[in-house]
Design a protein around this motif. Sequence first.
Motif, PDB file in Angstrom:
ATOM      1  N   UNK A   1      21.215  67.025  27.811  1.00  0.00           N
ATOM      2  CA  UNK A   1      20.734  65.800  27.174  1.00  0.00           C
ATOM      3  C   UNK A   1      19.734  65.027  28.023  1.00  0.00           C
TER       4      UNK A   1
ATOM      5  N   UNK B   1      21.485  60.911  27.484  1.00  0.00           N
ATOM      6  CA  UNK B   1      22.860  60.994  27.973  1.00  0.00           C
ATOM      7  C   UNK B   1      23.541  59.640  28.000  1.00  0.00           C
ATOM      8  N   UNK B   2      22.818  58.607  28.395  1.00  0.00           N
ATOM      9  CA  UNK B   2      23.407  57.254  28.412  1.00  0.00           C
ATOM     10  C   UNK B   2      23.521  56.683  27.004  1.00  0.00           C
TER      11      UNK B   2
ATOM     12  N   UNK C   1      22.217  51.945  21.524  1.00  0.00           N
ATOM     13  CA  UNK C   1      21.253  51.422  22.490  1.00  0.00           C
ATOM     14  C   UNK C   1      19.865  51.997  22.248  1.00  0.00           C
TER      15      UNK C   1
ATOM     16  N   UNK D   1      28.095  43.267  27.726  1.00  0.00           N
ATOM     17  CA  UNK D   1      27.489  44.318  28.550  1.00  0.00           C
ATOM     18  C   UNK D   1      26.037  44.507  28.116  1.00  0.00           C
ATOM     19  N   UNK D   2      25.120  44.583  29.043  1.00  0.00           N
ATOM     20  CA  UNK D   2      23.704  44.613  28.683  1.00  0.00           C
ATOM     21  C   UNK D   2      23.083  45.990  28.894  1.00  0.00           C
ATOM     22  N   UNK D   3      23.914  46.955  29.180  1.00  0.00           N
ATOM     23  CA  UNK D   3      23.387  48.312  29.379  1.00  0.00           C
ATOM     24  C   UNK D   3      24.409  49.323  28.872  1.00  0.00           C
ATOM     25  N   UNK D   4      23.932  50.496  28.509  1.00  0.00           N
ATOM     26  CA  UNK D   4      24.875  51.573  28.201  1.00  0.00           C
ATOM     27  C   UNK D   4      25.560  52.036  29.473  1.00  0.00           C
ATOM     28  N   UNK D   5      26.623  52.831  29.358  1.00  0.00           N
ATOM     29  CA  UNK D   5      27.345  53.282  30.558  1.00  0.00           C
ATOM     30  C   UNK D   5      26.417  53.976  31.550  1.00  0.00           C
ATOM     31  N   UNK D   6      26.731  53.805  32.849  1.00  0.00           N
ATOM     32  CA  UNK D   6      25.920  54.425  33.907  1.00  0.00           C
ATOM     33  C   UNK D   6      26.005  55.952  33.851  1.00  0.00           C
ATOM     34  N   UNK D   7      27.222  56.407  33.571  1.00  0.00           N
ATOM     35  CA  UNK D   7      27.449  57.854  33.619  1.00  0.00           C
ATOM     36  C   UNK D   7      27.032  58.479  32.280  1.00  0.00           C
ATOM     37  N   UNK D   8      25.972  59.268  32.263  1.00  0.00           N
ATOM     38  CA  UNK D   8      25.502  59.804  30.983  1.00  0.00           C
ATOM     39  C   UNK D   8      26.352  60.973  30.489  1.00  0.00           C
ATOM     40  N   UNK D   9      26.291  61.205  29.202  1.00  0.00           N
ATOM     41  CA  UNK D   9      26.800  62.466  28.643  1.00  0.00           C
ATOM     42  C   UNK D   9      25.829  63.561  29.089  1.00  0.00           C
ATOM     43  N   UNK D  10      26.357  64.614  29.698  1.00  0.00           N
ATOM     44  CA  UNK D  10      25.482  65.620  30.312  1.00  0.00           C
ATOM     45  C   UNK D  10      24.885  66.594  29.308  1.00  0.00           C
ATOM     46  N   UNK D  11      25.664  66.952  28.306  1.00  0.00           N
ATOM     47  CA  UNK D  11      25.162  67.925  27.340  1.00  0.00           C
ATOM     48  C   UNK D  11      25.913  67.768  26.021  1.00  0.00           C
TER      49      UNK D  11
ATOM     50  N   UNK E   1      31.453  52.855  24.083  1.00  0.00           N
ATOM     51  CA  UNK E   1      31.300  51.442  23.716  1.00  0.00           C
ATOM     52  C   UNK E   1      31.204  51.204  22.207  1.00  0.00           C
TER      53      UNK E   1
ATOM     54  N   UNK F   1      23.166  72.055  24.773  1.00  0.00           N
ATOM     55  CA  UNK F   1      21.884  71.391  24.938  1.00  0.00           C
ATOM     56  C   UNK F   1      22.007  70.322  26.015  1.00  0.00           C
TER      57      UNK F   1
END
Lengths: 158, 166
Positions: free
Chosen positions: A28, A33-34, A46, B1-11, A42, A26
Amino acid sequence: MGERNRTADRVEPLRQDLVLAFPYKHSTGETIGRFLAGLKEQKKIWGRRVSGLGVVVPPVDYSEVDASPAREWVEVADTGTVTACAVVHRPIEGLHPFPHPFAYVLVRLDGADTALAHVVRDGLQRLRVGARVRAVWAPDGERKGTIRDIVCFEVLES
Amino acid sequence: MSEPPREPVRYVEADLALPYHYVAGDYRARYLRALADKRILGSRCRKTGKVFVPPVVVAPDVFEPADEFVEVADRGVVTTFCIVNIPVYGRDIEIPYVAASVALDGADLSIFALVREVEPEEVRMGMRVEAVWKPDGERRGDYTDIQYFRPTGEPDAPPETFLHRL
């Protein structure tokens, strides 16, 4: 030539055990994804602030109220309050996440304005709407970037 | 850290598996056991005389018992077919292949079958085919005892002889 069937002729029924398998891959997308990368790397959950809805977890891209883009990312707690629950008394192997009775729950995490769907594995006798719960994380190195990086929620002593 | 990682999980990948027990029942068990002896059984409707393969307890068109067992031929005619060009997960057949309905001689309904030993584009409605069985000693009484059907080389059957048996 043909023979009429009689009850006395009945043969022993044949039985075969089968597994119907559905593998999914699937995609995302950027936002989820983030969110998943946050779980994996982490151990953080979020959400995103969205016009008219507050902090939405899991995050969305835009507001369903006025179609405006979602604003900043907001970290929420891994503790929260159960808003709905349904106990599965007879889990089905391969379909359900645990082989023993468990519950599907909606959890409004502290700091969030919407509820996240997940599971409670233990302490079902203490589970009710309004119960306080905390995420149980998969260990470092075993988180894969899926919602199951949160293994389940555990019911906290009230 | 104020954001999740830049690089997303793709699938994400997931496996859904549904185990179940198939119980053949009386008629279907007879049908499957007969396959081990290279015999194909049908059942004949008391009212209309139609022969159903695999055998049915009650004819679905007239709700009459179909309890006379008859043996039908292991050859017949391709009534309709399709050429499969998309691989199906869990089905280990090289594409393209032909999935066909085959009306066996003596049967009034067709069964599902693979047609091989012929180029897919040469398969046609009315083509005469015969079963290719697994060798003696390897047949276990299940659907794979008939591996596939292949052309016999006989002249095609005229449409009026099979169009009512799709």
